[in-house]
Scaffold this motif. Structure first.
Motif, mmCIF file in Angstrom:
data_model
loop_
_atom_site.group_PDB
_atom_site.id
_atom_site.type_symbol
_atom_site.label_atom_id
_atom_site.label_comp_id
_atom_site.label_asym_id
_atom_site.label_seq_id
_atom_site.Cartn_x
_atom_site.Cartn_y
_atom_site.Cartn_z
ATOM 1 N N LEU A 171 8.538 -2.401 0.816
ATOM 2 C CA LEU A 171 8.017 -3.393 0.025
ATOM 3 C C LEU A 171 7.863 -4.882 0.974
ATOM 4 O O LEU A 171 6.918 -5.449 0.986
ATOM 5 N N PRO A 172 9.058 -5.273 1.420
ATOM 6 C CA PRO A 172 8.850 -6.331 2.274
ATOM 7 C C PRO A 172 7.819 -6.463 3.229
ATOM 8 O O PRO A 172 7.307 -7.727 3.704
ATOM 9 N N SER A 173 7.463 -5.242 3.795
ATOM 10 C CA SER A 173 6.672 -5.110 4.798
ATOM 11 C C SER A 173 5.107 -4.957 4.387
ATOM 12 O O SER A 173 4.095 -5.122 5.216
ATOM 13 N N LEU A 174 4.757 -5.158 3.182
ATOM 14 C CA LEU A 174 3.332 -4.980 2.783
ATOM 15 C C LEU A 174 2.469 -5.927 3.138
ATOM 16 O O LEU A 174 1.245 -5.524 3.531
ATOM 17 N N PRO A 175 2.844 -7.270 3.401
ATOM 18 C CA PRO A 175 1.761 -8.179 4.068
ATOM 19 C C PRO A 175 1.410 -7.966 5.235
ATOM 20 O O PRO A 175 0.456 -8.102 5.731
ATOM 21 N N ALA A 176 2.575 -7.304 6.086
ATOM 22 C CA ALA A 176 2.557 -7.166 7.518
ATOM 23 C C ALA A 176 1.302 -6.016 7.718
ATOM 24 O O ALA A 176 0.533 -5.759 8.641
ATOM 25 N N LEU A 177 1.435 -4.668 6.619
ATOM 26 C CA LEU A 177 0.917 -3.649 6.807
ATOM 27 C C LEU A 177 -0.547 -4.115 6.444
ATOM 28 O O LEU A 177 -1.522 -3.581 6.997
ATOM 29 N N ARG A 178 -0.880 -5.041 5.418
ATOM 30 C CA ARG A 178 -2.157 -5.414 5.061
ATOM 31 C C ARG A 178 -2.857 -6.092 6.322
ATOM 32 O O ARG A 178 -4.119 -5.666 6.411
ATOM 33 N N ASP A 179 -2.098 -6.858 7.058
ATOM 34 C CA ASP A 179 -2.560 -7.654 8.166
ATOM 35 C C ASP A 179 -2.852 -6.534 9.361
ATOM 36 O O ASP A 179 -4.050 -6.598 9.943
ATOM 37 N N ASP A 180 -2.090 -5.593 9.537
ATOM 38 C CA ASP A 180 -2.273 -4.888 10.595
ATOM 39 C C ASP A 180 -3.477 -3.654 10.541
ATOM 40 O O ASP A 180 -4.108 -3.524 11.651
ATOM 41 N N LEU A 181 -3.701 -3.390 9.178
ATOM 42 C CA LEU A 181 -4.889 -2.405 8.818
ATOM 43 C C LEU A 181 -6.002 -3.141 8.467
ATOM 44 O O LEU A 181 -7.177 -2.607 8.191
ATOM 45 N N SER A 216 0.042 6.088 11.418
ATOM 46 C CA SER A 216 -1.602 6.082 10.647
ATOM 47 C C SER A 216 -2.320 4.832 11.406
ATOM 48 O O SER A 216 -1.893 3.716 11.632
ATOM 49 N N ILE A 217 -3.694 5.241 11.642
ATOM 50 C CA ILE A 217 -4.491 4.622 11.873
ATOM 51 C C ILE A 217 -5.561 3.930 11.100
ATOM 52 O O ILE A 217 -6.295 3.016 11.692
ATOM 53 N N SER A 218 -5.358 4.257 9.965
ATOM 54 C CA SER A 218 -6.189 3.681 8.900
ATOM 55 C C SER A 218 -5.605 3.798 7.632
ATOM 56 O O SER A 218 -4.498 4.538 7.214
ATOM 57 N N ILE A 219 -6.006 3.088 6.738
ATOM 58 C CA ILE A 219 -5.277 3.005 5.551
ATOM 59 C C ILE A 219 -5.737 4.181 4.608
ATOM 60 O O ILE A 219 -4.870 4.677 3.731
ATOM 61 N N GLU A 220 -6.790 4.863 4.892
ATOM 62 C CA GLU A 220 -7.122 6.140 4.114
ATOM 63 C C GLU A 220 -5.971 7.195 4.676
ATOM 64 O O GLU A 220 -5.505 7.980 4.004
ATOM 65 N N MET A 221 -5.850 7.478 6.012
ATOM 66 C CA MET A 221 -4.543 8.320 6.385
ATOM 67 C C MET A 221 -3.399 7.927 6.155
ATOM 68 O O MET A 221 -2.465 8.792 5.448
ATOM 69 N N LEU A 222 -3.049 6.682 5.802
ATOM 70 C CA LEU A 222 -1.651 6.295 4.984
ATOM 71 C C LEU A 222 -1.583 6.596 3.780
ATOM 72 O O LEU A 222 -0.590 7.055 3.205
ATOM 73 N N ILE A 223 -2.630 6.378 2.903
ATOM 74 C CA ILE A 223 -2.665 6.541 1.628
ATOM 75 C C ILE A 223 -2.381 8.301 1.364
ATOM 76 O O ILE A 223 -1.494 8.595 0.732
ATOM 77 N N VAL A 224 -3.050 9.165 2.231
ATOM 78 C CA VAL A 224 -2.760 10.612 1.933
ATOM 79 C C VAL A 224 -1.376 11.034 2.349
ATOM 80 O O VAL A 224 -0.958 11.785 1.782
#
Length: 406
Positions: free
Chosen positions: A37-47, A102-110
Motif C-alpha cells: 500500500l505505501p508504494s501505490l503512488p509510485a506504482l501509479r507514476d511508474d505505469l 508487469s509492463i502494463s496495468i492490465e498485466m498487473l491486475i490479472v
C-alpha cells in the motif's frame, strides 16, 4: 470424537512445528494487501495510470482471495489438504514474480487476481486443517491464535511496506512477497502433514453445489457465519472509511492515522489472546454475547459521538470497543461453524472466508456516503452490522434444536 482421534493418529496430531506453519498460512490475505500500500503512488507514476486504476490492483487481489476460497475449499475436501496447498503456494510465488515484471496495468491486475486466488489456498487450508486435527476448547484456542496472527500481520504489514518502500520500488515489494511465499512453501513441504485421511474425503459424485446447498440449509452453520461476516463488515467499514474521516474531518497526519489503525490491530491481538484463554476453559458460546455486546456498545457510542461531535479521543475509544468485541467473538463463532460440518471442513472454511469479504465489501462503500466528513455514516453502518450479528447469535440453535434442512 472417535473420528477426530482417528484423524489425529493418521496425521500425527499438531506436533511442535505445525502450529507455526499453519499460523504462517493465515498471513497471505493481510500481507498481500497491506505490504504494498505505501508504494501505490509510485506504482501509479511508474505505469502512468490514474489513482483509481492503481487502486484496482488492490481490488483485484481481494476478488482473487474471495474466489480462491470458493475454489480451494471444496477441492481440499476431495483431494486432501497437502496437495492443493503446495500447488497453491507455488502459483502464488509465480504470480508475485509476474506482478514484479508487469509492463502494463492490465498485466498487473490479472497477476494480482491470480495471486489472490493462490493466496486463498493458505487461508482456507489453515482453517480446515485445524478443524481436521482439533475439536472442543483446543479448536477455539487455535482459531484465537489465528486471530492473533492476522492482527499482527495487519499491524506489521503496512509498517514493513513503508520501510521497504524507502529503499526499493514497488516491483521489489512483489519480489519480497515471492520470497515470503517461497519460505512458506518450503515450510509446508517439510512441516505440513496431510490432515484429511482418504476415508474422510468427499467422493467424486458429490458435487460442489450439493455441498454448498447443504451448508446453506444448515442453520447451525449459517448463523455463526453471519455473526462472523457482520462483525467483520463493521470493522472493514471502519478501515475503509478511516483514512478520509480521521485525516479529513479530524486533521490527523498520515503518521497519526497509522497509529490509530495500529491500535485497532493491537485490539485484535489482545482480543484473540483473551478468546484463546477463555475458550480453553469454557464453551465457545460463552464469549459470543460478551463480544457482540461490546461491539454494539461501541457502535452506539460512535453514533452518539458523531451526532454530538464530542471529540477524537472518545471516537477512537468507541471504535476500539467495536474491534475488541469482534476479536473476542470471531474465534468462538468460527469454532461453532466449522465444528458443525467436519465432513466438508474445506467448503465450510471457504464459506466463512467469502462471507467475511462479501459483507465487508458491502459495508465499505456505505461508509463514504457522508463524504468522509462525519462519523455518523460509519456509526450507522457499524450499528446495523453489530445489531445484525446480535440477531444471528440469537438465531443460533441451542442443543437439541433442529438445525439442518439436509
Amino acid at each position: 470424537m472417535t473420528q477426530r482421534s482417528t484423524a489425529d493418529r493418521a496425521v500425527g496430531g499438531l506436533g511442535p512445528w505445525l502450529p507455526i506453519v499453519l499460523g504462517m498460512l493465515t498471513i497471505f490475505g493481510p500481507i498481500s494487501v497491506d505490504i504494498y500500500l505505501p508504494s501505490l503512488p509510485a506504482l501509479r507514476d511508474d505505469l502512468a495510470v490514474t489513482p483509481a486504476l492503481a487502486q484496482l490492483t488492490l481490488t483485484a487481489c481481494l476478488v482473487g482471495l474471495a474466489l480462491g476460497q470458493l475454489l480451494v475449499g471444496p477441492l481440499s475436501d476431495r483431494f486432501g489438504r497437502r496437495r492443493p496447498l503446495l500447488v497453491g503456494l507455488g502459483v502464488y510465488v509465480v504470480a508475485a514474480v509476474l506482478c514484479s515484471v508487469s509492463i502494463s496495468i492490465e498485466m498487473l491486475i490479472v497477476a494480482r487476481v491470480v495471486q489472490g486466488v493462490a493466496g486463498a489456498t493458505g487461508m482456507v487450508i489453515a482453517q480446515a486443517s485445524g478443524r481436521d486435527r482439533l475439536d472442543g476448547p483446543r479448536l477455539t484456542r487455535y482459531y484465537a491464535n489465528i486471530a492473533v496472527v492476522v492482527g499482527s500481520a495487519a499491524l506489521v504489514g503496512p509498517l514493513l511496506g513503508g520501510q521497504l518502500a524507502a529503499f526499493m520500488d514497488w516491483r521489489g515489494i512483489f519480489l519480497v512477497l515471492a520470497g515470503i511465499g517461497t519460505a512458506i512453501w518450503l515450510a509446508c513441504l517439510t512441516g505440513f502433514s496431510e490432515s484429511l485421511p482418504h476415508d474422510r474425503r468427499r467422493a467424486g459424485e458429490s458435487s460442489i453445489l450439493h455441498d454448498m446447498r447443504s451448508l446453506a440449509r444448515d442453520r447451525a452453520f449459517v448463523t455463526p457465519v453471519l455473526v462472523i461476516g457482520l462483525l467483520n463488515g463493521a470493522v472493514i467499514g471502519y478501515v475503509s472509511g478511516a483514512s478520509f474521516l480521521l485525516q479529513g474531518a479530524y486533521g490527523l497526519t498520515p503518521q497519526q492515522y497509522s497509529y490509530v489503525i495500529a491500535a485497532g490491530a493491537v485490539t485484535f491481538v489482545l482480543g484473540g489472546i483473551v478468546a484463546g484463554q477463555v475458550g480453553a476453559r469454557r464453551s465457545p458460546r460463552a464469549l459470543l454475547p460478551v463480544g457482540i455486546g461490546l461491539a454494539i456498545a461501541g457502535a452506539t457510542a460512535t453514533l452518539v459521538i458523531g451526532v454530538l461531535d464530542v471529540g477524537l479521543a472518545a471516537l477512537i475509544a468507541a471504535i476500539l470497543a467495536v474491534t475488541s468485541g469482534t476479536a473476542l467473538t470471531v474465534p468462538s463463532a468460527t469454532t461453532i461453524a466449522l465444528a458443525r460440518r467436519p465432513d466438508i471442513a474445506g467448503s465450510a472454511a471457504a464459506v466463512v472466508g467469502v462471507t467475511r469479504y462479501a459483507l465487508g465489501a458491502a459495508a465499505a462503500p456505505l461508509v463514504g456516503l457522508g463524504g468522509g466528513l462525519s462519523a455518523v455514516p460509519l456509526a450507522i453502518v457499524m450499528l446495523v452490522c453489530t445489531l445484525g450479528a446480535l440477531g444471528a447469535w440469537l438465531a443460533i440453535p441451542r442443543a437439541g434444536e433442529g438445525a439442518s434442512g439436509d
